[in-house]
Design a protein around this motif. Structure first.
Motif, PDB file in Angstrom:
ATOM      1  N   ALA A 272      -3.487  -2.334   4.037  1.00  0.00           N
ATOM      2  CA  ALA A 272      -2.163  -2.889   4.307  1.00  0.00           C
ATOM      3  C   ALA A 272      -1.671  -3.696   2.922  1.00  0.00           C
ATOM      4  O   ALA A 272      -0.478  -3.710   2.636  1.00  0.00           O
ATOM      5  CB  ALA A 272      -2.244  -3.948   5.298  1.00  0.00           C
ATOM      6  N   TYR A 273      -2.637  -4.146   1.986  1.00  0.00           N
ATOM      7  CA  TYR A 273      -2.417  -4.809   1.076  1.00  0.00           C
ATOM      8  C   TYR A 273      -2.031  -3.703  -0.249  1.00  0.00           C
ATOM      9  O   TYR A 273      -0.993  -3.816  -0.938  1.00  0.00           O
ATOM     10  CB  TYR A 273      -3.542  -5.494   0.253  1.00  0.00           C
ATOM     11  CG  TYR A 273      -3.235  -6.406  -0.865  1.00  0.00           C
ATOM     12  CD1 TYR A 273      -2.934  -7.934  -0.702  1.00  0.00           C
ATOM     13  CD2 TYR A 273      -3.390  -5.880  -2.273  1.00  0.00           C
ATOM     14  CE1 TYR A 273      -2.772  -8.515  -1.700  1.00  0.00           C
ATOM     15  CE2 TYR A 273      -3.247  -6.862  -3.204  1.00  0.00           C
ATOM     16  CZ  TYR A 273      -2.689  -8.071  -2.985  1.00  0.00           C
ATOM     17  OH  TYR A 273      -2.748  -9.049  -4.014  1.00  0.00           O
ATOM     18  N   LEU A 274      -2.470  -2.569  -0.046  1.00  0.00           N
ATOM     19  CA  LEU A 274      -2.313  -1.448  -1.034  1.00  0.00           C
ATOM     20  C   LEU A 274      -0.641  -0.650  -0.630  1.00  0.00           C
ATOM     21  O   LEU A 274       0.043  -0.609  -1.576  1.00  0.00           O
ATOM     22  CB  LEU A 274      -3.070  -0.315  -1.217  1.00  0.00           C
ATOM     23  CG  LEU A 274      -4.320  -0.882  -1.896  1.00  0.00           C
ATOM     24  CD1 LEU A 274      -5.248   0.364  -1.780  1.00  0.00           C
ATOM     25  CD2 LEU A 274      -4.180  -1.187  -3.416  1.00  0.00           C
ATOM     26  N   ARG A 275      -0.167  -0.862   0.470  1.00  0.00           N
ATOM     27  CA  ARG A 275       1.079  -0.119   0.944  1.00  0.00           C
ATOM     28  C   ARG A 275       2.109  -1.385   0.614  1.00  0.00           C
ATOM     29  O   ARG A 275       2.541  -1.976   1.661  1.00  0.00           O
ATOM     30  CB  ARG A 275       1.019   0.272   2.242  1.00  0.00           C
ATOM     31  CG  ARG A 275       2.201   1.008   2.795  1.00  0.00           C
ATOM     32  CD  ARG A 275       1.975   1.877   3.990  1.00  0.00           C
ATOM     33  NE  ARG A 275       1.237   3.081   3.899  1.00  0.00           N
ATOM     34  CZ  ARG A 275       1.682   4.217   3.311  1.00  0.00           C
ATOM     35  NH1 ARG A 275       2.613   4.479   3.113  1.00  0.00           N
ATOM     36  NH2 ARG A 275       0.744   5.152   3.342  1.00  0.00           N
ATOM     37  N   GLN A 276       2.529  -1.264  -0.429  1.00  0.00           N
ATOM     38  CA  GLN A 276       3.782  -2.406  -0.702  1.00  0.00           C
ATOM     39  C   GLN A 276       5.121  -1.913  -0.273  1.00  0.00           C
ATOM     40  O   GLN A 276       6.042  -1.551  -0.938  1.00  0.00           O
ATOM     41  CB  GLN A 276       3.566  -2.804  -2.099  1.00  0.00           C
ATOM     42  CG  GLN A 276       2.381  -3.547  -2.465  1.00  0.00           C
ATOM     43  CD  GLN A 276       2.303  -3.648  -4.112  1.00  0.00           C
ATOM     44  OE1 GLN A 276       3.357  -3.406  -4.614  1.00  0.00           O
ATOM     45  NE2 GLN A 276       1.268  -4.486  -4.513  1.00  0.00           N
ATOM     46  N   SER A 293       8.203   6.302  -3.122  1.00  0.00           N
ATOM     47  CA  SER A 293       6.771   6.632  -3.855  1.00  0.00           C
ATOM     48  C   SER A 293       5.655   6.670  -3.001  1.00  0.00           C
ATOM     49  O   SER A 293       4.614   7.273  -3.254  1.00  0.00           O
ATOM     50  CB  SER A 293       6.664   5.596  -4.802  1.00  0.00           C
ATOM     51  OG  SER A 293       6.604   4.456  -4.340  1.00  0.00           O
ATOM     52  N   TYR A 294       5.775   5.975  -1.574  1.00  0.00           N
ATOM     53  CA  TYR A 294       4.705   6.121  -0.837  1.00  0.00           C
ATOM     54  C   TYR A 294       4.555   7.280  -0.006  1.00  0.00           C
ATOM     55  O   TYR A 294       3.591   7.510   0.913  1.00  0.00           O
ATOM     56  CB  TYR A 294       4.695   4.692  -0.172  1.00  0.00           C
ATOM     57  CG  TYR A 294       4.159   3.550  -0.798  1.00  0.00           C
ATOM     58  CD1 TYR A 294       2.776   3.217  -0.911  1.00  0.00           C
ATOM     59  CD2 TYR A 294       5.015   2.809  -1.496  1.00  0.00           C
ATOM     60  CE1 TYR A 294       2.337   2.306  -1.739  1.00  0.00           C
ATOM     61  CE2 TYR A 294       4.599   1.810  -2.296  1.00  0.00           C
ATOM     62  CZ  TYR A 294       3.092   1.525  -2.281  1.00  0.00           C
ATOM     63  OH  TYR A 294       2.848   0.253  -2.990  1.00  0.00           O
ATOM     64  N   THR A 295       5.715   8.140   0.193  1.00  0.00           N
ATOM     65  CA  THR A 295       5.890   9.198   0.994  1.00  0.00           C
ATOM     66  C   THR A 295       4.861  10.187   1.083  1.00  0.00           C
ATOM     67  O   THR A 295       4.227  10.324   2.287  1.00  0.00           O
ATOM     68  CB  THR A 295       7.108   9.936   0.898  1.00  0.00           C
ATOM     69  OG1 THR A 295       8.370   9.131   0.702  1.00  0.00           O
ATOM     70  CG2 THR A 295       7.040  11.019   1.838  1.00  0.00           C
ATOM     71  N   ASN A 296       4.166  10.553   0.178  1.00  0.00           N
ATOM     72  CA  ASN A 296       3.094  11.452   0.288  1.00  0.00           C
ATOM     73  C   ASN A 296       1.695  10.742  -0.330  1.00  0.00           C
ATOM     74  O   ASN A 296       0.736  11.282  -0.536  1.00  0.00           O
ATOM     75  CB  ASN A 296       3.321  12.474  -1.038  1.00  0.00           C
ATOM     76  CG  ASN A 296       2.323  13.742  -0.943  1.00  0.00           C
ATOM     77  OD1 ASN A 296       1.925  14.070   0.355  1.00  0.00           O
ATOM     78  ND2 ASN A 296       1.745  14.029  -2.164  1.00  0.00           N
ATOM     79  N   ASN A 297       1.686   9.411  -0.293  1.00  0.00           N
ATOM     80  CA  ASN A 297       0.426   8.627  -0.683  1.00  0.00           C
ATOM     81  C   ASN A 297      -0.238   8.240   0.830  1.00  0.00           C
ATOM     82  O   ASN A 297       0.411   7.753   1.605  1.00  0.00           O
ATOM     83  CB  ASN A 297       0.630   7.596  -1.710  1.00  0.00           C
ATOM     84  CG  ASN A 297       1.263   8.189  -3.078  1.00  0.00           C
ATOM     85  OD1 ASN A 297       0.833   9.034  -3.088  1.00  0.00           O
ATOM     86  ND2 ASN A 297       1.851   7.327  -3.791  1.00  0.00           N
TER      87      ASN A 297
END
Length: 325
Positions: A272-276, A293-297
């Motif tokens: 949860a910390y990493l997903r900003q 930027s998080y769509t494919n991560n």
């Protein structure tokens, strides 16, 4: 994880907006379809927050509905809201109320419901660890950022069948070798904590503290500060584990469960910390919008030596390569 399996997307925890908050009933979810939600001041919450379709919100937007309930409870400093359910004779809620001896309005509050994260596996449930297959809620990544209503049993049946068939095939073709060293290692770890002199610290007490802070800090509304607070508490609990009582078999069982619960809870917090950003059931008050930027991560969690948790971000296209690392 100790065998080498990895976890995926542990930050995605689904919360159910309406569970009973009556002191004598526990917290069963209320399978409500139509109704009204009021705060203790008598205000209609759905109307106040612009939620027009109750049934659609329950089926498709539980995360939004849960946050609305939590925000309202925090705003008025209450531990519950009031739910009026539209009842008929065959309504499950009606039967539940009769069984528990409850009357409307029902005191309700959100609670943890389902984990979209879990063990990283291929489409046949194989984890990359020889002989280890998963299915159901233990299998991560099936439901994305937020599970739709009624999909849990469907995914369990589909992937349970696939994992079972592949596991049977693997067992049939396996060259079975029993490693007695594994059993000796487990026995040695148990000897390290038994016998243990009586201690004032009970593992149940530490687990209750862990659970309380997990709800407060990793619940429906998160932030950098709340996640850091949880990680601080989790580290304090980890440092205290060697001091807990293992005087009885129940103490030992609770200690072992505490260690495993701490690993999972910390994995959730670190992911949860990493997903900003906010996406699906993962909501951060300090990052309330989705970020392209998080769509494919995805966040991958693994366990290193000494139960040390490592979390790293990888692209979705590489997750099966990550599984085999």
């Amino acid at each position: 994880m100790r065998a080498g399996a990895k976890l995926i997307e542990m930050e995605f925890i689904q919360f159910y907006p309406f569970t009973l908050a009556e002191r004598r009933t526990g917290t069963p979810p209320i399978p409500v379809i139509r109704g009204r939600v009021l705060n203790t001041w008598g205000e209609d919450i759905l109307e106040k927050y612009g939620i027009a379709d109750f049934e659609e919100a329950i089926a498709k937007n539980r995360d939004l509905l849960t946050r609305v309930v939590m925000q309202e409870m925090m705003r008025i400093n209450a531990d519950h809201l009031l739910l009026y359910v539209e009842l008929d004779e065959e309504n499950v809620v009606n039967e539940l109320m009769q069984y528990l001896g409850l009357r409307q309005p029902l005191k309700v509050a959100p609670a943890t419901h389902f984990s979209m994260g879990g063990v990283l596996a291929d489409t046949h449930g194989w984890t990359g660890v020889p002989g280890l297959f998963v299915a159901g809620e233990a299998m991560g990544g099936i439901h994305g950022a937020n599970r739709l209503a009624n999909n849990a049993l469907t995914s369990a049946a589909v992937f349970g069948f696939r994992a079972g068939a592949r596991a049977a095939e693997a067992a049939h073709n396996a060259d079975v070798h029993i490693d007695t060293g594994v059993a000796r290692d487990i026995a040695e770890k148990l000897r390290e904590v038994l016998p243990k002199q009586s201690s004032r610290i009970k593992p149940q007490e530490l687990r209750a503290r862990l659970s309380s802070y997990a709800w407060l800090c990793l619940g429906p509304i998160r932030s950098k500060e709340s996640i850091e607070k949880f990680l601080e508490v989790a580290e304090d609990i980890r440092q205290s584990i060697h001091e807990v009582s293992t005087e009885t078999r129940i103490d030992l069982l609770n200690r072992l469960e505490l260690v495993n619960t701490l690993i999972i809870a910390t994995s959730i917090a670190r992911s949860a910390y990493l997903r900003q950003e906010s996406r699906g059931a993962h909501f951060r008050a300090d990052y309330p919008n989705e970020e392209d930027s998080y769509t494919n991560n995805v966040a991958i969690t693994k366990l290193a030596e000494g139960d040390r948790i490592e979390v790293f971000v990888d692209s979705r296209s590489n997750i099966f390569k990550a599984r085999d690392r």
